[in-house]
Design a protein around this motif. Sequence first.
Motif, PDB file in Angstrom:
ATOM      1  N   THR A  77       0.772  -1.443  -0.159  1.00 14.77           N
ATOM      2  CA  THR A  77      -0.025   0.070   0.113  1.00 14.77           C
ATOM      3  C   THR A  77       0.748   1.313   0.077  1.00 14.77           C
ATOM      4  OG1 THR A  77      -0.203   0.518   2.302  1.00 14.77           O
ATOM      5  CG2 THR A  77      -1.693  -1.250   1.657  1.00 14.77           C
ATOM      6  N   HIS A  78       0.214   2.171  -0.128  1.00  8.60           N
ATOM      7  CA  HIS A  78       0.770   3.741   0.024  1.00  8.60           C
ATOM      8  C   HIS A  78       0.307   4.471   1.354  1.00  8.60           C
ATOM      9  CE1 HIS A  78       2.463   3.625  -4.071  1.00  8.60           C
ATOM     10  NE2 HIS A  78       1.544   3.230  -4.589  1.00  8.60           N
ATOM     11  N   LEU A  79       0.170   3.495   2.335  1.00  4.60           N
ATOM     12  CA  LEU A  79      -0.235   3.912   3.450  1.00  4.60           C
ATOM     13  C   LEU A  79       1.015   3.930   4.665  1.00  4.60           C
ATOM     14  CD1 LEU A  79      -3.499   1.706   4.043  1.00  4.60           C
ATOM     15  CD2 LEU A  79      -3.254   4.198   3.267  1.00  4.60           C
ATOM     16  N   TYR A  80       0.953   5.070   5.270  1.00  2.00           N
ATOM     17  CA  TYR A  80       2.298   5.443   6.163  1.00  2.00           C
ATOM     18  C   TYR A  80       1.544   5.603   7.609  1.00  2.00           C
ATOM     19  CZ  TYR A  80       5.234   6.029   2.253  1.00  2.00           C
ATOM     20  OH  TYR A  80       6.000   5.814   0.969  1.00  2.00           O
ATOM     21  N   SER A 117      -8.099  -1.598   3.859  1.00  2.00           N
ATOM     22  CA  SER A 117      -7.292  -1.504   2.451  1.00  2.00           C
ATOM     23  C   SER A 117      -5.828  -2.348   2.578  1.00  2.00           C
ATOM     24  CB  SER A 117      -6.857  -0.115   2.056  1.00  2.00           C
ATOM     25  OG  SER A 117      -7.959   0.845   2.045  1.00  2.00           O
ATOM     26  N   PHE A 118      -5.359  -2.255   3.693  1.00  2.00           N
ATOM     27  CA  PHE A 118      -4.311  -3.083   3.857  1.00  2.00           C
ATOM     28  C   PHE A 118      -4.444  -4.666   3.974  1.00  2.00           C
ATOM     29  CE2 PHE A 118      -2.128  -5.651   7.357  1.00  2.00           C
ATOM     30  CZ  PHE A 118      -0.855  -5.620   6.889  1.00  2.00           C
ATOM     31  N   MET A 119      -5.563  -4.796   4.419  1.00  2.00           N
ATOM     32  CA  MET A 119      -6.007  -6.424   4.522  1.00  2.00           C
ATOM     33  C   MET A 119      -6.356  -6.895   3.066  1.00  2.00           C
ATOM     34  SD  MET A 119      -7.840  -7.014   8.283  1.00  2.00           S
ATOM     35  CE  MET A 119      -8.799  -5.468   8.365  1.00  2.00           C
ATOM     36  N   THR A 120      -7.048  -6.121   2.369  1.00  2.00           N
ATOM     37  CA  THR A 120      -7.519  -6.202   1.022  1.00  2.00           C
ATOM     38  C   THR A 120      -6.318  -6.553   0.104  1.00  2.00           C
ATOM     39  OG1 THR A 120      -9.586  -5.199   1.335  1.00  2.00           O
ATOM     40  CG2 THR A 120      -8.896  -5.558  -0.921  1.00  2.00           C
ATOM     41  N   ALA A 121      -5.418  -5.594   0.050  1.00  2.00           N
ATOM     42  CA  ALA A 121      -4.271  -5.810  -0.400  1.00  2.00           C
ATOM     43  C   ALA A 121      -3.377  -6.851  -0.352  1.00  2.00           C
ATOM     44  CB  ALA A 121      -3.325  -4.360  -0.211  1.00  2.00           C
ATOM     45  N   ASN A 122      -3.313  -7.427   0.847  1.00  2.00           N
ATOM     46  CA  ASN A 122      -2.630  -8.551   1.282  1.00  2.00           C
ATOM     47  C   ASN A 122      -3.512  -9.926   1.221  1.00  2.00           C
ATOM     48  OD1 ASN A 122       0.341  -7.741   2.278  1.00  2.00           O
ATOM     49  ND2 ASN A 122      -1.103  -6.335   2.613  1.00  2.00           N
ATOM     50  N   GLY A 123      -4.758  -9.799   0.555  1.00  2.00           N
ATOM     51  CA  GLY A 123      -5.437 -11.124   0.244  1.00  2.00           C
ATOM     52  C   GLY A 123      -6.366 -11.176   1.150  1.00  2.00           C
ATOM     53  N   PHE A 179       4.816  -4.668   7.048  1.00  2.00           N
ATOM     54  CA  PHE A 179       5.190  -3.525   6.494  1.00  2.00           C
ATOM     55  C   PHE A 179       6.207  -3.830   5.351  1.00  2.00           C
ATOM     56  CE2 PHE A 179       3.912  -2.419  10.951  1.00  2.00           C
ATOM     57  CZ  PHE A 179       2.830  -1.592  10.668  1.00  2.00           C
ATOM     58  N   ASP A 180       6.212  -2.910   4.531  1.00  2.00           N
ATOM     59  CA  ASP A 180       7.392  -2.838   3.413  1.00  2.00           C
ATOM     60  C   ASP A 180       8.315  -2.174   3.644  1.00  2.00           C
ATOM     61  OD1 ASP A 180       6.006  -4.424   1.459  1.00  2.00           O
ATOM     62  OD2 ASP A 180       5.184  -2.802   0.450  1.00  2.00           O
ATOM     63  N   SER A 181       8.473  -1.064   4.443  1.00  2.00           N
ATOM     64  CA  SER A 181       9.604  -0.411   4.983  1.00  2.00           C
ATOM     65  C   SER A 181       9.275   0.192   6.375  1.00  2.00           C
ATOM     66  CB  SER A 181       9.596   0.745   3.905  1.00  2.00           C
ATOM     67  OG  SER A 181       8.769   1.810   4.108  1.00  2.00           O
ATOM     68  N   CYS A 182      10.592   0.717   6.800  1.00  2.00           N
ATOM     69  CA  CYS A 182      10.680   1.253   8.246  1.00  2.00           C
ATOM     70  C   CYS A 182      11.766   2.275   8.071  1.00  2.00           C
ATOM     71  CB  CYS A 182      10.688   0.293   9.622  1.00  2.00           C
ATOM     72  SG  CYS A 182      10.958   0.990  11.003  1.00  2.00           S
ATOM     73  N   LEU A 212       7.217  15.070   6.300  1.00  2.00           N
ATOM     74  CA  LEU A 212       6.216  13.664   6.628  1.00  2.00           C
ATOM     75  C   LEU A 212       5.301  13.572   5.449  1.00  2.00           C
ATOM     76  CD1 LEU A 212       5.612  13.868  10.462  1.00  2.00           C
ATOM     77  CD2 LEU A 212       7.612  12.881   9.180  1.00  2.00           C
ATOM     78  N   PRO A 213       5.271  12.410   5.036  1.00  2.00           N
ATOM     79  CA  PRO A 213       4.236  12.088   4.007  1.00  2.00           C
ATOM     80  C   PRO A 213       2.917  12.052   4.800  1.00  2.00           C
ATOM     81  CG  PRO A 213       5.049   9.946   4.862  1.00  2.00           C
ATOM     82  CD  PRO A 213       6.081  11.183   5.466  1.00  2.00           C
ATOM     83  N   PRO A 214       1.750  11.973   4.159  1.00  2.00           N
ATOM     84  CA  PRO A 214       0.581  11.920   4.687  1.00  2.00           C
ATOM     85  C   PRO A 214       0.103  10.549   5.675  1.00  2.00           C
ATOM     86  CG  PRO A 214       0.238  12.304   2.205  1.00  2.00           C
ATOM     87  CD  PRO A 214       1.683  12.057   2.566  1.00  2.00           C
ATOM     88  N   LEU A 215      -0.194  10.797   6.959  1.00  2.00           N
ATOM     89  CA  LEU A 215      -0.279   9.647   7.662  1.00  2.00           C
ATOM     90  C   LEU A 215      -1.723   9.051   7.828  1.00  2.00           C
ATOM     91  CD1 LEU A 215       2.332  10.854  10.241  1.00  2.00           C
ATOM     92  CD2 LEU A 215       2.815   9.307   8.355  1.00  2.00           C
TER      93      LEU A 215
END
Length: 242
Positions: free
Chosen positions: A45-48, A99-105, A140-143, A151-154
């Motif tokens: 996702t693009h969720l931070y 959205s996160f759960m859907t993106a991961n099946g 998570f994809d990154s930390c 900061l990006p949108p959170l």
Amino acid sequence: MSKQQPSTEGHPAGEGFIPHLAVDAVIFGFHDKQLKVLLMQYSRTHLYALPGGFIRQNENLDAAAKRVASERTGLTDIFLEQFHVFGDLARHDPSPFASFMTANGDEPDAGHWLLQRFITVGYFALVDFTQVTPTPDKIFDSCDWYDLNALPPLIQDHTAIVNKALQSLRIMLDDKLIGFNLLPVDFTMGDLQSLYETILGKSLLRPAFQRKMLSLGILVRVAKKYSGGAHKAPYLYRFVSK
């Protein structure tokens, strides 16, 4: 089911966790006049978001905060300070988790415990970001470290949580500075002033700052720093042992 089976956050009913209660950690990174914040990006996702998680039924709150921070980021032995509880109704927004759960099946139903309203207890930490290597856990994809001013949108109210944490850090800095271990054992008054100026985001008058620091009773003068002529060498200080 065996009682030894560990709790899993993905369980639809949140079995093993206290419902509707979470912890979020604002981990500030400081080094060489830079102040950053550690953020996570949810997998696929693009969720931070801030590093956050939940409290087990048989777990103390502070212990849960330390465990969550470690599991999410890989950081250990950091000084965490509780600073505020966030419970406004407006912070409830289930869409990022859906959205996160859907993106991961996964296709969660509306009753999934992660989609319910949560009150979160905020903690902050301040570490030298050059001395740690953040490592994201599997969701998570990154930390990564992000500049405090870029900061990006959170998700949800996490930007407001960061702002409140910074405000609290600035208020509590005199009392909590020793626990952060951000300076070498021996340091100059200039080193200490630089740290304060970075966190406070403003310049300070040297004589007034020195008077204030010496009046707190947290410093002891140990020697001079020999980097030139003796008459120019600044004094070295260290924190009073407790």
